[in-house]
Design an enzyme around this catalytic site. Sequence first.
Site, PDB file in Angstrom:
ATOM      1  N   TYR A 146       0.848  -1.196   0.000  1.00  0.00           N
ATOM      2  CA  TYR A 146       0.000   0.000   0.000  1.00  0.00           C
ATOM      3  C   TYR A 146       0.876   1.236   0.000  1.00  0.00           C
ATOM      4  O   TYR A 146       1.777   1.379   0.831  1.00  0.00           O
ATOM      5  CB  TYR A 146      -0.894   0.004   1.245  1.00  0.00           C
ATOM      6  CG  TYR A 146      -1.780   1.215   1.369  1.00  0.00           C
ATOM      7  CD1 TYR A 146      -2.843   1.412   0.505  1.00  0.00           C
ATOM      8  CD2 TYR A 146      -1.556   2.160   2.376  1.00  0.00           C
ATOM      9  CE1 TYR A 146      -3.670   2.522   0.626  1.00  0.00           C
ATOM     10  CE2 TYR A 146      -2.380   3.268   2.506  1.00  0.00           C
ATOM     11  CZ  TYR A 146      -3.431   3.451   1.623  1.00  0.00           C
ATOM     12  OH  TYR A 146      -4.240   4.541   1.738  1.00  0.00           O
ATOM     13  N   ASP A 241       9.411   2.695  -0.451  1.00  0.00           N
ATOM     14  CA  ASP A 241       8.378   3.322   0.370  1.00  0.00           C
ATOM     15  C   ASP A 241       8.631   2.893   1.810  1.00  0.00           C
ATOM     16  O   ASP A 241       8.246   1.800   2.223  1.00  0.00           O
ATOM     17  CB  ASP A 241       6.991   2.890  -0.099  1.00  0.00           C
ATOM     18  CG  ASP A 241       5.872   3.497   0.741  1.00  0.00           C
ATOM     19  OD1 ASP A 241       6.167   4.112   1.778  1.00  0.00           O
ATOM     20  OD2 ASP A 241       4.696   3.343   0.354  1.00  0.00           O
ATOM     21  N   LYS A 269       5.139   8.969   9.050  1.00  0.00           N
ATOM     22  CA  LYS A 269       5.000   8.356  10.374  1.00  0.00           C
ATOM     23  C   LYS A 269       5.950   8.950  11.415  1.00  0.00           C
ATOM     24  O   LYS A 269       5.724  10.026  11.938  1.00  0.00           O
ATOM     25  CB  LYS A 269       5.190   6.840  10.274  1.00  0.00           C
ATOM     26  CG  LYS A 269       4.333   6.140   9.235  1.00  0.00           C
ATOM     27  CD  LYS A 269       2.882   6.058   9.587  1.00  0.00           C
ATOM     28  CE  LYS A 269       2.109   5.213   8.612  1.00  0.00           C
ATOM     29  NZ  LYS A 269       0.673   5.220   8.842  1.00  0.00           N
TER      30      LYS A 269
END
Length: 437
Positions: A146, A241, A269
Site C-alpha cells: 500500500y 516506500d 510516520k
Amino acid sequence: MAFNLEKSAQAFAEAKEYIPGGVNSPVRSFRGVGGTPPFIAAANGSKLYDIDGNQYIDYVQSWGPMIIGHAHPAVTEALREALVRGTSYGAPTLLETQLAKLVTQAVPSMEMVRMVNSGTEATMSVLRLARAYTKRSKIIKFAGCYHGHHDSLLVKAGSGATTLGIPDSPGVPDSIAGSTITVNYNNIQELEAVFSRVGEEIAAVIIEPVPGNMGMVLPREGYLKQVRAITEKYGSLLIFDEVMSGFRVAYGGAQSVFGIKPDLTCLGKVIGGGLPVGAYGGRRDIMEWIAPAGPVYQAGTLSGNPLAMTAGITTLTILSEMQDAYAKLSGKVETLADGLRAQAEKFGFHLQYHHIGSMFGMFFSEQPVYDYDSAKHSDVGAFNTFFHAMLEQGVYLAPSQFEAGFMSTAHTDEDIMQTVAASAYAFAKVSEYKNRK
C-alpha cells in the site's frame, strides 16, 4: 470496571450522520472485524483511554508514528513552546532544514529531502518525479503493498482495501491504472519477466522493503538486492516506500538493514513525531528536478509545518541519543512473539510470526506467508475472534489481519506480560470459534 463500549456506540452512531462511515479513514470503522470502534479520549506512553473509561495497551501506536510512546514529555513540551510562536507561516523556517539534515544523516541515500504532509502525498509526488526524470510512463508495484490512496497506486493495494474487499477503487480511470504493472512480492522471476518485455518503458519500481499492509511480510534473503540489480540493468529508478519502515525497523530504515541504496525514498510516520508529515528524497541529481530548482511541480501550503517539524526533530533526536534503542525494541518484540507463540501452541495453533525492529505481525495460517496471495489465505474469522477477545482484555491491536503491529520505547515488560496473559483468553476464544466451524 467491566468492559463496555456504550458511549462509543452512541458516538459512532452520531459520527455516521456527519462523516462517511463515521470515520475519517476506513480501517478505523472496525468494518472488517465487526463491532464498535472505541472512541479515544486520551493517550499516554503505551496506553490508550476511551470515552467509556476503558484502558488499552496500544500496539497500533497511531499506525506507527509513536515510536517513543504517546504524549512523550519532551515532545509535548517542545510543541507547547512552538505553539506560542504560531502554528503555520507558509514561509521558510530553520526547523525544515534541521529536520532535513537529521533525515539525510540517518538515511544516506537521501541526499536531498522535500517535506510534504502525508505518506500518500510523498508517494504521489515521487512517481511524478520518477516519470519526469526517466521520461518513461510505466510504474511497477507489488500486490499487497500500500502506497497511499492516489490513483496510480490504488491497485491490489493491501491495507484497508484488502480488509474491506475493495482492492481496486471505483473512480480510478483505466487509463491511469493501466500505467501501473502489478507483480507479486518475493517473486523475482515474475519481476524479471516483466522487465524483459517492457523494461525500456518502466520509470520506476516502488516497493515497501518490509510490507506492513498485507499483514507484515519479510523479504526473502537476497530478494531486495535482486530487485535493485534489475532496476539498474534497465535504467529504472528504485523507490523504497519506507513511510512505515523508516525509523521503525532501524534508525536508517530497512535500507540500512538490508544494505540497499534506492534512488528515491518516501518517509512519514515517525519523522512527524505524531503530527501529519511525509517526505520524499534521494539522489541529488534527481531531486534537483523538483520546483523551484527544476521543472517538476509540487507544492503544499502546510508542507514543513513548524509544529510537525518540531515534533519530528524532537523524536529523531531522542531516538538518536537512546543507547541501544532499536536493540531493546527488537528484544521486546521478540519476547512478545515468543509469548504469543507459546500460548497459541497450547491450543494446537501453529501460526506465522514475523518481526523486524519494532514492527511485528501474526497470521492465522499454518502455511508460510510471503506474499499477498498467501496472506489472503489466512483465517480472517479466527483473527477477528482473537482481536475482539484481546480488546476485551485491554489490548488494542490493529483491527485487521492485514496490518502490522508496533512496539514503542514506552512499552514495559509488564505490558508485554499482560498482553501474553490476555492472549491465553483470546486463543481459547479462537479455539471455540474453530470448533463451531
